[in-house]
Design an enzyme around this catalytic site. Structure first.
Site, PDB file in Angstrom:
ATOM      1  N   GLU A  15      93.408  29.110  61.117  1.00 20.79           N
ATOM      2  CA  GLU A  15      93.615  28.053  60.134  1.00 20.79           C
ATOM      3  C   GLU A  15      94.995  28.235  59.512  1.00 20.79           C
ATOM      4  OE1 GLU A  15      91.731  26.705  55.793  1.00 20.79           O
ATOM      5  OE2 GLU A  15      90.997  28.510  56.795  1.00 20.79           O
ATOM      6  N   HIS A  21      95.041  46.428  61.873  1.00 23.12           N
ATOM      7  CA  HIS A  21      95.442  45.508  62.924  1.00 23.12           C
ATOM      8  C   HIS A  21      94.282  44.574  63.237  1.00 23.12           C
ATOM      9  CE1 HIS A  21      93.408  48.624  65.324  1.00 23.12           C
ATOM     10  NE2 HIS A  21      93.166  47.658  66.199  1.00 23.12           N
ATOM     11  N   HIS A  64      86.956  32.804  61.248  1.00 26.64           N
ATOM     12  CA  HIS A  64      88.334  32.456  61.591  1.00 26.64           C
ATOM     13  C   HIS A  64      89.292  33.312  60.774  1.00 26.64           C
ATOM     14  CE1 HIS A  64      87.507  30.026  58.000  1.00 26.64           C
ATOM     15  NE2 HIS A  64      88.819  30.049  57.771  1.00 26.64           N
TER      16      HIS A  64
END
Length: 138
Positions: free
Chosen positions: A115, A7, A66
């Protein structure tokens, strides 16, 4: 042995605002909401949000860290429009060669970077093999 990512957990300042973002922008399915947490399913990926109200969040802007989501080239423009319509913080992207495919970077309400990317790992490796002769491939 590691099998997969179990997760992803994000610290959030405002649970309601974060839930709205993950539902409306990322189109994740809300599974459970508590006083200080929410769990989502995003196409089989478990995303957890945990409230931490009093931690510094400004430094995150200096990191390239990211999470990138694969999207199709056909969906890219409509997803970008959703970001714009919802006044999501869109970040300036880096210079890209066309072989690097399309990307747009943005943040959630707490500054976590995401992104939308149309390329694959194989696309990227092929581009680098063609253009980046200084790189070592294994």
């Amino acid at each position: 042995m590691i099998q997969s990512i179990n997760h992803i957990c994000f610290s959030v300042a405002n649970l309601e605002k974060a839930i709205e973002f993950y539902q409306n922008i990322l189109q994740a399915k809300l599974l459970v909401k508590g006083r200080k947490l929410a769990y989502f399913d995003l196409n089989g990926l478990w995303i957890a949000l945990n409230v931490e109200e009093s931690i510094p969040r400004n430094e995150i802007q200096y990191s390239y860290t990211h999470i990138a989501f694969t999207v199709t080239n056909n969906e890219f423009d409509s997803l970008k429009e959703i970001l714009i319509q919802n006044q999501v913080n869109i970040l300036p992207g880096r210079e890209r060669d066309d072989r690097d495919k399309r990307s747009i970077y943005f943040t959630d309400p707490d500054g976590h970077k995401f992104e939308f990317h149309t390329g694959t790992l194989q696309d990227r490796l092929q581009y680098y093999k063609e253009d980046k002769k200084y790189m070592t491939f294994y």
